[in-house]
Scaffold this active site. Sequence first.
Site, short mmCIF file in Angstrom:
data_model
loop_
_atom_site.label_atom_id
_atom_site.label_comp_id
_atom_site.label_asym_id
_atom_site.label_seq_id
_atom_site.Cartn_x
_atom_site.Cartn_y
_atom_site.Cartn_z
N ASP A 12 0.78 -1.29 0.28
CA ASP A 12 0.14 -0.30 0.36
C ASP A 12 1.00 1.65 -0.42
O ASP A 12 2.31 0.98 0.22
CB ASP A 12 -1.13 -0.09 1.32
CG ASP A 12 -1.44 1.35 1.79
OD1 ASP A 12 -2.53 1.68 0.66
OD2 ASP A 12 -1.37 1.79 2.21
N ASP A 14 -0.18 5.13 0.62
CA ASP A 14 -0.41 5.86 2.43
C ASP A 14 -0.19 5.67 3.44
O ASP A 14 -1.29 4.42 3.23
CB ASP A 14 -1.88 6.77 1.99
CG ASP A 14 -1.43 7.84 0.63
OD1 ASP A 14 -0.68 8.47 1.19
OD2 ASP A 14 -2.06 7.85 -0.22
#
Length: 219
Positions: A12, A14
């Site tokens: 991922d 953020d």
Amino acid sequence: MPAKRYELIVFDWDGTLMDSAAAIVRAIQAACRDLGLPEPEDVRARHVIGLGLSDALSYAVPELTEARYAEMVARYRHHYLSRDQELVLFEGIDSTLKRLADGGWRLAVATGKSRVGLDRALAHTGLGAHFHATRCADECFSKPHPAMLEELMAELAVPAGRTLMIGDTTHDLLMAQNAGVDGLAVTFGAHEPATLASVPSVAQVATPGELDQWLLANA
């Protein structure tokens, strides 16, 4: 050197690679102020990090009507992009990614960011060369749907049993579960350890340094 447990490691963005969770929360709240809508509390706004923007705003700002959606998106992007060049990677993440890339692992990104947003972040951080493939929320179904992982595995010809998904939210872990791949939770991002523990994962790591050590020992 021991055999690799995984061939493909998907990150991922953020809250996992970039320390941006607080900036996203502030941008959501500022956009609500601009439109005269109730500001979500921090915990509610943090919960949506990792989702595609449409799903995120629907949950974070339930008062938002369809007629004002485009206006809300514009104000959110204004507030976030006005300061996104100030955002930094978590300490040590760049060296972890370099070590993995140099060691022969295939690396990818699966993110709730838009393609424009991710490309901007990759250019700003200089990390683009480390990743073999990326998928964004405006190209696939949003997390926790497994489409991003399924497409990445198909593109890179790596089976689910040899793929690891690393993320800071239950959306990441549920996507991994739905795709039949292992999920690794980092607790230094958007969701609290107790929330992350509600979804099975191979481990939880509390710092970027612990993440590097876990990958060194287990990936």
